[in-house]
Enzyme design. Structure first.
Site, PDB file in Angstrom:
ATOM      1  N   GLY A   1       0.830  -1.194   0.000  1.00  0.00           N
ATOM      2  CA  GLY A   1       0.000   0.000   0.000  1.00  0.00           C
ATOM      3  C   GLY A   1       0.864   1.243   0.000  1.00  0.00           C
ATOM      4  O   GLY A   1       2.003   1.226  -0.461  1.00  0.00           O
ATOM      5  N   CYS A   2       0.317   2.321   0.529  1.00  0.00           N
ATOM      6  CA  CYS A   2       1.029   3.605   0.575  1.00  0.00           C
ATOM      7  C   CYS A   2       2.353   3.442   1.312  1.00  0.00           C
ATOM      8  O   CYS A   2       2.393   2.998   2.456  1.00  0.00           O
ATOM      9  CB  CYS A   2       0.159   4.639   1.276  1.00  0.00           C
TER      10      CYS A   2
END
Length: 169
Positions: free
Chosen positions: A15-16
């Site tokens: 993810g981020c």
């Protein structure tokens, strides 16, 4: 002074990269981290390039660690605990191939450990849905722009989806 020859690298996409990096920086034995891009076809991509979803790159964290202090299997445990490995190309509100769940291995030993840890997690029943995490050989790491490095440390009022996941565990 650091003796770099005894350190190893691990690279994860979950993810981020802001939150992923923040989680790994808190692990004893992690010497350094860098956020960047890996797994795509465009050389020297920028954040803007990767955000188009057309480069094939994942947002990743390169973790340099001291194997005498923390094992690769321990880092895999952190990786599995900080994101949902059952969502394809998505973590929470962040959607796109760049947010995919991926382990980039740097050796055959890491490849075997990653495959085994994924198998154990699948068999544990912790997740109802199938784990979609890819396990791929590490390619060229392209370091992200400086403002992304240790972003959450520099901007303590900012949060990302990963941090909300961590706070509920």
């Amino acid at each position: 002074m650091m003796c770099l020859s005894r350190y190893e690298k691990a690279t994860f996409g979950a993810g981020c990269f802001w939150g992923v990096e923040d989680a790994f920086r808190k692990v004893d034995g992690v010497v350094s981290t860098r956020v960047g891009y890996m797994g795509g076809h465009l050389e020297n991509p920028t954040y803007e390039d990767v955000c188009t979803g057309l480069t094939g790159h994942a947002e990743v964290v390169e973790v340099t660690f001291d194997p005498d202090v923390v094992g690769y299997s321990d880092l895999l445990d952190v990786f599995w605990s900080i994101h949902d490995p059952t969502t394809l190309n998505r973590q929470g509100p962040d959607v796109g191939e760049q947010y995919r769940s991926v382990i980039f291995y740097h050796s055959d030993e890491q490849r075997r450990a990653a495959i085994e840890s994924r198998r154990r997690l699948e068999e544990s029943g912790r997740f109802r849905d199938r784990i979609v995490t890819a396990i791929e050989p590490a390619g060229t790491f392209y370091e992200a722009e400086e403002y992304h490095q240790q972003y959450l440390e520099k901007n303590p009022r900012r949060r990302c989806y990963l941090m909300r996941l961590l706070s509920t565990r």
